[in-house]
Design a protein around this motif. Structure first.
Motif, mmCIF file in Angstrom:
data_model
loop_
_atom_site.group_PDB
_atom_site.id
_atom_site.type_symbol
_atom_site.label_atom_id
_atom_site.label_comp_id
_atom_site.label_asym_id
_atom_site.label_seq_id
_atom_site.Cartn_x
_atom_site.Cartn_y
_atom_site.Cartn_z
ATOM 1 N N SER A 30 0.847 -1.194 0.000
ATOM 2 C CA SER A 30 0.000 0.000 0.000
ATOM 3 C C SER A 30 0.885 1.248 0.000
ATOM 4 C CB SER A 30 -0.916 -0.012 1.223
ATOM 5 O OG SER A 30 -0.148 -0.164 2.402
ATOM 6 N N ALA A 31 0.235 2.389 -0.228
ATOM 7 C CA ALA A 31 0.980 3.657 -0.188
ATOM 8 C C ALA A 31 0.060 4.737 0.353
ATOM 9 C CB ALA A 31 1.475 4.018 -1.580
ATOM 10 N N PHE A 32 0.669 5.702 1.024
ATOM 11 C CA PHE A 32 -0.084 6.765 1.693
ATOM 12 C C PHE A 32 0.593 8.098 1.440
ATOM 13 C CE2 PHE A 32 -0.819 2.821 3.739
ATOM 14 C CZ PHE A 32 -2.159 2.843 4.112
ATOM 15 N N ALA A 33 -0.225 9.165 1.583
ATOM 16 C CA ALA A 33 0.308 10.512 1.404
ATOM 17 C C ALA A 33 -0.011 11.329 2.649
ATOM 18 C CB ALA A 33 -0.350 11.157 0.188
ATOM 19 N N ARG A 34 0.966 12.079 3.094
ATOM 20 C CA ARG A 34 0.687 13.052 4.148
ATOM 21 C C ARG A 34 1.413 14.327 3.755
ATOM 22 N NH1 ARG A 34 1.733 13.001 10.667
ATOM 23 N NH2 ARG A 34 3.731 13.878 10.084
ATOM 24 N N GLY A 35 0.653 15.327 3.312
ATOM 25 C CA GLY A 35 1.271 16.535 2.773
ATOM 26 C C GLY A 35 2.200 16.140 1.636
ATOM 27 N N SER A 36 3.437 16.621 1.696
ATOM 28 C CA SER A 36 4.380 16.283 0.629
ATOM 29 C C SER A 36 5.082 14.954 0.903
ATOM 30 C CB SER A 36 5.429 17.393 0.515
ATOM 31 O OG SER A 36 6.174 17.435 1.721
ATOM 32 N N ARG A 37 4.788 14.347 2.048
ATOM 33 C CA ARG A 37 5.464 13.099 2.427
ATOM 34 C C ARG A 37 4.704 11.890 1.890
ATOM 35 N NH1 ARG A 37 9.732 16.098 4.067
ATOM 36 N NH2 ARG A 37 9.822 16.401 6.294
ATOM 37 N N THR A 38 5.463 10.824 1.647
ATOM 38 C CA THR A 38 4.866 9.605 1.100
ATOM 39 C C THR A 38 5.281 8.416 1.954
ATOM 40 O OG1 THR A 38 4.994 10.596 -1.096
ATOM 41 C CG2 THR A 38 4.702 8.214 -1.033
ATOM 42 N N LEU A 39 4.409 7.442 2.039
ATOM 43 C CA LEU A 39 4.733 6.179 2.716
ATOM 44 C C LEU A 39 4.461 5.043 1.744
ATOM 45 C CD1 LEU A 39 5.087 4.158 5.151
ATOM 46 C CD2 LEU A 39 2.698 4.582 5.683
ATOM 47 N N ILE A 40 5.430 4.181 1.592
ATOM 48 C CA ILE A 40 5.185 2.962 0.818
ATOM 49 C C ILE A 40 5.333 1.802 1.792
ATOM 50 C CG2 ILE A 40 5.913 1.501 -1.115
ATOM 51 C CD1 ILE A 40 7.067 3.979 -2.475
ATOM 52 N N ALA A 41 4.263 1.035 1.942
ATOM 53 C CA ALA A 41 4.272 -0.076 2.896
ATOM 54 C C ALA A 41 4.437 -1.379 2.118
ATOM 55 C CB ALA A 41 2.977 -0.074 3.705
ATOM 56 N N LEU A 42 5.633 -1.949 2.207
ATOM 57 C CA LEU A 42 5.929 -3.183 1.476
ATOM 58 C C LEU A 42 5.611 -4.392 2.346
ATOM 59 C CD1 LEU A 42 9.419 -2.152 -0.007
ATOM 60 C CD2 LEU A 42 7.179 -2.026 -1.136
ATOM 61 N N SER A 43 5.388 -5.529 1.676
ATOM 62 C CA SER A 43 5.112 -6.777 2.397
ATOM 63 C C SER A 43 6.326 -7.197 3.210
ATOM 64 C CB SER A 43 4.828 -7.907 1.416
ATOM 65 O OG SER A 43 3.765 -7.582 0.602
ATOM 66 N N GLY A 44 6.061 -8.085 4.177
ATOM 67 C CA GLY A 44 7.144 -8.625 4.987
ATOM 68 C C GLY A 44 7.870 -9.777 4.319
ATOM 69 N N ASN A 45 7.155 -10.564 3.531
ATOM 70 C CA ASN A 45 7.819 -11.679 2.853
ATOM 71 C C ASN A 45 8.912 -11.126 1.943
ATOM 72 O OD1 ASN A 45 6.718 -14.176 3.649
ATOM 73 N ND2 ASN A 45 4.814 -13.694 2.561
ATOM 74 N N PRO A 46 10.138 -11.636 2.087
ATOM 75 C CA PRO A 46 11.241 -11.013 1.358
ATOM 76 C C PRO A 46 11.026 -10.878 -0.146
ATOM 77 C CG PRO A 46 12.098 -12.508 2.992
ATOM 78 C CD PRO A 46 10.594 -12.664 3.019
ATOM 79 N N SER A 47 10.462 -11.891 -0.801
ATOM 80 C CA SER A 47 10.356 -11.733 -2.258
ATOM 81 C C SER A 47 9.206 -10.792 -2.613
ATOM 82 C CB SER A 47 10.236 -13.072 -2.968
ATOM 83 O OG SER A 47 8.945 -13.553 -2.868
ATOM 84 N N ALA A 48 8.187 -10.733 -1.756
ATOM 85 C CA ALA A 48 7.103 -9.777 -1.992
ATOM 86 C C ALA A 48 7.627 -8.365 -1.749
ATOM 87 C CB ALA A 48 5.946 -10.074 -1.057
ATOM 88 N N CYS A 49 8.457 -8.240 -0.731
ATOM 89 C CA CYS A 49 9.070 -6.948 -0.421
ATOM 90 C C CYS A 49 9.935 -6.493 -1.602
ATOM 91 C CB CYS A 49 9.925 -7.118 0.847
ATOM 92 S SG CYS A 49 10.791 -5.632 1.333
ATOM 93 N N TYR A 50 10.672 -7.446 -2.158
ATOM 94 C CA TYR A 50 11.571 -7.133 -3.264
ATOM 95 C C TYR A 50 10.797 -6.685 -4.502
ATOM 96 C CZ TYR A 50 15.636 -7.631 -6.299
ATOM 97 O OH TYR A 50 16.659 -7.388 -7.169
ATOM 98 N N SER A 51 9.678 -7.391 -4.801
ATOM 99 C CA SER A 51 8.866 -6.990 -5.964
ATOM 100 C C SER A 51 8.364 -5.569 -5.790
ATOM 101 C CB SER A 51 7.637 -7.877 -6.120
ATOM 102 O OG SER A 51 8.006 -9.195 -6.253
ATOM 103 N N GLY A 52 7.846 -5.281 -4.599
ATOM 104 C CA GLY A 52 7.331 -3.930 -4.348
ATOM 105 C C GLY A 52 8.437 -2.894 -4.419
ATOM 106 N N LEU A 53 9.597 -3.273 -3.920
ATOM 107 C CA LEU A 53 10.744 -2.363 -3.948
ATOM 108 C C LEU A 53 11.143 -2.038 -5.390
ATOM 109 C CD1 LEU A 53 13.207 -1.034 -2.507
ATOM 110 C CD2 LEU A 53 14.311 -3.272 -2.532
#
Ligand SMILES: Nc1nc2c(c(=O)[nH]1)N[C@H]1C(S)=C(S)[C@@H](COP(=O)(O)OP(=O)(O)OC[C@H]3O[C@@H](n4cnc5c(N)ncnc54)[C@H](O)[C@@H]3O)O[C@H]1N2
Ligand code: MOO
Length: 445
Positions: free
Chosen positions: A327-350
């Motif tokens: 998922s991803a979120f916005a707060r003002g000009s700041r951004t959050l990208i929340a990647l999965s915990g599973n390493p390969s899922a994290c890597y794909s999102g990255l």
């Protein structure tokens, strides 16, 4: 359509997720850095050559500068004599025109004696030059020294300059002379805005004497691994724990892209603790990348924590596997990208989402994933409602790229990571994919 009107609970495609992120990457500030510090940064402006390159007419080989026209009669049967007028070393200045043979104004002291000791007048005049030496305008060819015979060594007078030399073939006009500006004319575009500055760009800028480079400010990134079970490398591993790997992976990847990354220690699966750490990270980072706690489990809190920290969702699921619960979120000009915990899922999102965003935020013109065409070397059995992004090995065959999906492709696996040089996209649905099926893929750094 403005993002506010989008139903963020619907899984978005990778392309849509990237578009929603990249449109938030506002142009980073410009700053001027010392040339060596520009490596890995992105150019803020177009740069043009301030002078021609090479800056002066120069020799491309060690040898003798001659006038080709004067050497036309040289042959093996009738070698031609050269009178070596002078020597020009690299860095020597060609202040005034060089004298021609016989005009009584020779630069070299040893010449007169040498010439006088020979009966026949020299048929052609020459200047001893070396690779990088300036070549006076009146000389139009260089004969490499291997083609020149000099009785008594490099100079009959032993000085390395002056004296007599012999050639047994004519010189070729223009050969081994680099004209001023033949490489880069003055005013030509050297580098486009948004270019990543690597070793060759540094060399180019240095050749034009630039000591300060206008680059984009580095985006600041905080990396926050989430999970009760995470221990740090170097520490003992308690029962049922694993070592934190994703945070290091994200840190390494985004640092190499030019971001200023700070990896935080893991935070436990507690909503309030996560919210506090997000607030803290947002104080100093343009982007927070979290890993873990992203799915639907009772202790997966990242989305709730982000919203309680005042962030609005950009998307909450992506049509990709692994990595659906990204998922991803916005707060003002700041951004959050929340990647999965599973390493390969994290890597794909990255690779598929965080990388383009960070590149765009760093001022790179080449932020988009570079997809290449290829064909699967073997079938992929698993059907999937979403496109699958599988770690693969790509190699070139005569008719194009072949892609071999790596075994043990479960989202929680990490063993085959290092063998992958590519991620291939297996289209959604159907029966998976057959051997030989065309797929698109991108190269891993
Ligand atoms: N009932 C359902 N369960 C799950 C679903 C679902 O839809 N329904 N989705 C699955 C999918 S798909 C994925 S991917 C994972 C995503 O899980 P989270 O992002 O919430 O990650 P965690 O649960 O925290 O951890 C998953 C796995 O990864 C290990 N991990 C976590 N952080 C790290 C780290 N920094 N370094 C190395 N490894 C890490 C963690 O120990 C877990 O083994 O959810 C599925 N579940
Ligand atoms: O999509 Mo999960 O990300 O399969 O592992």
């Amino acid at each position: 359509m403005p993002t506010q009107e989008i139903d963020v609970s619907v899984a978005v495609t990778v392309e849509e997720a990237v578009a929603r992120l990249v449109e938030r990457a506002c142009e980073p500030a410009e700053e001027s850095v010392r040339l060596p510090d520009a490596a890995g940064r992105y150019l803020a402006r177009e740069l043009y050559s301030p002078f021609p390159m090479p800056p002066f007419r120069r020799a491309a080989m060690d040898g003798y500068a001659v006038r080709a026209g004067e050497t036309a009669a040289a042959s093996a049967d009738r070698p031609l004599r050269l009178a070596v007028e002078s020597e020009l070393r690299a860095g020597a200045s060609v202040g005034r025109p060089y004298s021609r043979a016989g005009d009584g104004n020779r630069a070299n002291r040893g010449n007169r004696e040498n010439r006088e000791s020979h009966e026949a007048p020299a048929a052609a005049s020459a200047v001893r030059v070396f690779t990088g030496s300036p070549v006076p305008a009146e000389y139009d060819s260089i004969i490499i020294q291997e083609m020149v015979r000099r009785p008594g060594g490099s100079g009959e007078d032993g000085s390395g300059s002056g004296g007599i030399a012999w050639i047994d073939r004519p010189a070729v006009r223009g050969l081994h002379i680099a004209e001023a500006g033949e490489d880069v004319p003055e005013g030509a575009r050297l580098l486009a805005r948004g270019t990543r500055i690597g070793a060759k760009e540094i060399a180019l800028l240095a050749s034009f004497g630039l000591s300060l480079v206008p680059v984009r400010a580095r985006p600041t990134v905080a990396v926050l691994p989430i999970g009760d079970e995470l221990a740090l490398p170097g520490e003992p591993l308690p029962p049922s724990h694993i070592y934190e790997a994703n945070g290091y992976m994200v840190e390494a990847s985004l640092s190499l892209l030019g971001a200023d990354v700070r990896r935080m220690p893991p935070v436990p699966d507690e909503p309030e603790a996560i919210r506090r750490r997000l607030e803290e990270a947002w104080e100093r980072a343009d982007l927070i990348v979290t890993t873990g706690g992203a799915s639907v489990g009772d202790y997966d809190y990242v989305q709730a924590a982000a919203e309680s920290a005042g962030a609005r969702p950009l998307f909450t699921k992506v049509r990709m596997r692994p990595g659906t619960p990204t998922s991803a979120f916005a707060r003002g000009s700041r951004t959050l990208i929340a990647l999965s915990g599973n390493p390969s899922a994290c890597y794909s999102g990255l690779e598929l989402l965080a990388r383009p965003f960070v590149l765009a935020a760093a001022g790179s013109a080449g932020w988009a994933t570079e997809w290449l065409p290829g064909a699967l070397s073997e079938a992929v059995g698993k059907p999937c409602p979403y496109p699958r992004y599988i770690r693969s090995f790509a190699w070139m065959e005569e008719d194009g790229w072949r892609i071999r999906p790596l075994a043990k492709d479960k989202s929680g696996n990490i063993g085959a990571f290092a063998q992958a040089n590519a991620i291939a996209e297996i289209p959604a649905g159907g029966q998976g994919a057959r051997a030989g099926q065309p797929v698109r893929w991108f190269r891993l750094a």
